[in-house]
Design a protein around this motif. Structure first.
Motif, PDB file in Angstrom:
ATOM      1  N   CYS A  48      37.699  40.004   7.422  1.00 20.88           N
ATOM      2  CA  CYS A  48      37.770  39.776   8.893  1.00 20.88           C
ATOM      3  C   CYS A  48      36.893  38.699   9.037  1.00 20.88           C
ATOM      4  O   CYS A  48      35.558  38.201   8.284  1.00 20.88           O
ATOM      5  CB  CYS A  48      37.761  41.045   9.774  1.00 20.88           C
ATOM      6  N   PHE A  49      36.073  38.284   9.800  1.00 21.63           N
ATOM      7  CA  PHE A  49      35.299  37.831  10.883  1.00 21.63           C
ATOM      8  C   PHE A  49      34.642  37.740  12.180  1.00 21.63           C
ATOM      9  O   PHE A  49      35.292  38.038  12.935  1.00 21.63           O
ATOM     10  CB  PHE A  49      35.428  36.587  10.236  1.00 21.63           C
ATOM     11  N   GLU A  50      33.407  36.968  12.607  1.00 19.07           N
ATOM     12  CA  GLU A  50      32.897  36.915  13.813  1.00 19.07           C
ATOM     13  C   GLU A  50      33.515  35.088  14.143  1.00 19.07           C
ATOM     14  O   GLU A  50      33.087  34.184  13.854  1.00 19.07           O
ATOM     15  CB  GLU A  50      31.956  37.587  14.290  1.00 19.07           C
ATOM     16  N   GLY A  51      33.060  34.713  15.299  1.00 20.81           N
ATOM     17  CA  GLY A  51      32.723  33.494  16.027  1.00 20.81           C
ATOM     18  C   GLY A  51      31.257  33.619  17.345  1.00 20.81           C
ATOM     19  O   GLY A  51      32.381  34.390  18.385  1.00 20.81           O
ATOM     20  N   LEU A  52      30.004  33.417  17.369  1.00 22.59           N
ATOM     21  CA  LEU A  52      29.288  33.173  18.401  1.00 22.59           C
ATOM     22  C   LEU A  52      28.410  32.030  18.238  1.00 22.59           C
ATOM     23  O   LEU A  52      28.284  31.345  17.258  1.00 22.59           O
ATOM     24  CB  LEU A  52      28.410  34.355  18.689  1.00 22.59           C
ATOM     25  N   LYS A  53      28.169  32.241  19.261  1.00 20.19           N
ATOM     26  CA  LYS A  53      27.294  30.787  19.423  1.00 20.19           C
ATOM     27  C   LYS A  53      26.106  31.272  19.591  1.00 20.19           C
ATOM     28  O   LYS A  53      25.036  31.954  20.378  1.00 20.19           O
ATOM     29  CB  LYS A  53      28.014  29.765  20.629  1.00 20.19           C
ATOM     30  N   ALA A  54      25.008  29.792  19.920  1.00 27.86           N
ATOM     31  CA  ALA A  54      23.548  29.912  19.907  1.00 27.86           C
ATOM     32  C   ALA A  54      23.395  28.958  20.899  1.00 27.86           C
ATOM     33  O   ALA A  54      23.936  27.698  20.398  1.00 27.86           O
ATOM     34  CB  ALA A  54      22.704  29.999  18.492  1.00 27.86           C
TER      35      ALA A  54
END
Length: 332
Positions: A48-54
């Motif tokens: 599984c994975f995630e996607g987020l941003k800075a």
């Protein structure tokens, strides 16, 4: 410019789960992993994975958007896939450590640093098709990305699929690679047959999501989107957009939406539709293909409310509006 998500920082944070404990190895080279060919993930899709941003603000500071929400969802995905339990405090530190290491590489708006935490089962055991992995790797990749809409925002065309599902119903709320793989075939067929950008999966006539984003219908001052259940992904961007809509005094209706109601509402002049996700934030939907017929959504060009909500979210992410919901984590 390189395609979205194809450029990576040279280091990633990595931790290994073995003997019922996590071992944080700090920052390691991000160009390879050492995996046994019999690793559980390669045979039984334990991943599984995630996607987020800075984001970089005007004062030079860097802020991660809704990190804790993404970490909680990744812990949930790991649990539902029977992967070793994630230490949420550890994952939070891993994200902060790697973003801090490449703080100076975070692009200015409209660019950002895309953050990809990933959890994979690594136990070398090809006889465990019906058993979970006892070993895993958790790592956090960074990819600097530019403006997703560098070529201008183009309203999307969606094929409405009223029978097939994006994935197995009990797997929908897991952010797993297998769910994206199961949607790929129908998406490619829709592109070839109808020049569609995506497929809107509506099993048994229940409007759910596309292959990679949540679906939102906007009718005047009302937003309609499917109520949360296990059959589709509980998007962090979706939650953020709905929160901002409530802040604006809009009516947010999280409820079942049938294909029949969607088609009927889509043809009203004021109606808008959009897809929400980390990469594109909120992208307008211009038309729907259903039963061989192309139906414009509203004027077919997107609409002002979609643009206003996208701009409102970007303003918070970019530090141009007050973060009243505490969504940003500053990285020093």
């Amino acid at each position: 410019m390189a395609a979205f998500g194809t450029v990576f920082m040279p280091k990633m944070s990595l931790a290994e789960y073995k003997d019922q404990r996590w071992d944080y190895q700090q920052l390691v080279n991000s160009d390879s992993l050492n995996l046994h060919p019999g690793a559980h993930v390669l045979h039984y899709a334990s991943t599984c994975f995630e996607g987020l941003k800075a984001f970089r603000h005007d004062d030079g500071s860097v802020h991660i958007f809704r990190m804790d929400k993404n970490i909680a969802r990744m812990a949930q995905s790991s649990r539902l896939l029977a992967l070793p339990p994630i230490d949420v405090t550890l994952l939070r530190q891993m994200i902060i450590d790697v973003v801090t290491a490449f703080n100076d590489q975070v692009p200015a708006p409209p660019g950002s640093m895309y953050i990809r935490p990933t959890h994979i089962g690594t136990e070398p055991a090809i006889g465990k098709a019906a058993h979970p992995t006892n070993q895993s790797l958790l790592y956090v990749l960074l990819s600097p990305v530019g403006d997703y809409f560098s070529g201008g925002i183009k309203p999307l065309k969606l094929l409405v699929e009223d029978q097939g599902s994006r994935c197995a119903a009990h797997m929908g709320m897991i952010k797993s690679g297998g769910n994206y793989a199961s949607a790929l075939g129908p998406i490619l067929q829709a592109r070839e047959a109808f020049a569609a950008d995506q497929v809107l999966f509506c099993p048994n006539g229940d409007v759910q999501e596309t292959g990679a984003a949540n679906f939102i219908l906007i009718d005047g001052d009302e937003i309609i989107t499917k109520d949360l259940d296990s059959s589709f992904l509980h998007g962090v961007t979706r939650d953020s957009i709905l929160t901002l809509a409530r802040d604006r005094g809009m009516t947010v209706s999280e409820r079942p939406l049938s294909v029949e109601e969607l088609i009927e509402r889509a043809q009203k002049p004021q109606t808008e539709a959009a897809l929400s996700g980390t990469a594109a934030v909120l992208t307008p939907v211009g038309s729907l293909v259903y039963q061989g017929r192309t139906i414009n959504v509203g004027n077919g060009q997107g609409g002002p409310i979609t643009e206003q909500l996208r701009n409102a979210l970007n303003a918070i992410q970019w530090g141009q509006a007050e973060d009243t919901h505490g969504w940003l984590t500053r990285i020093d």
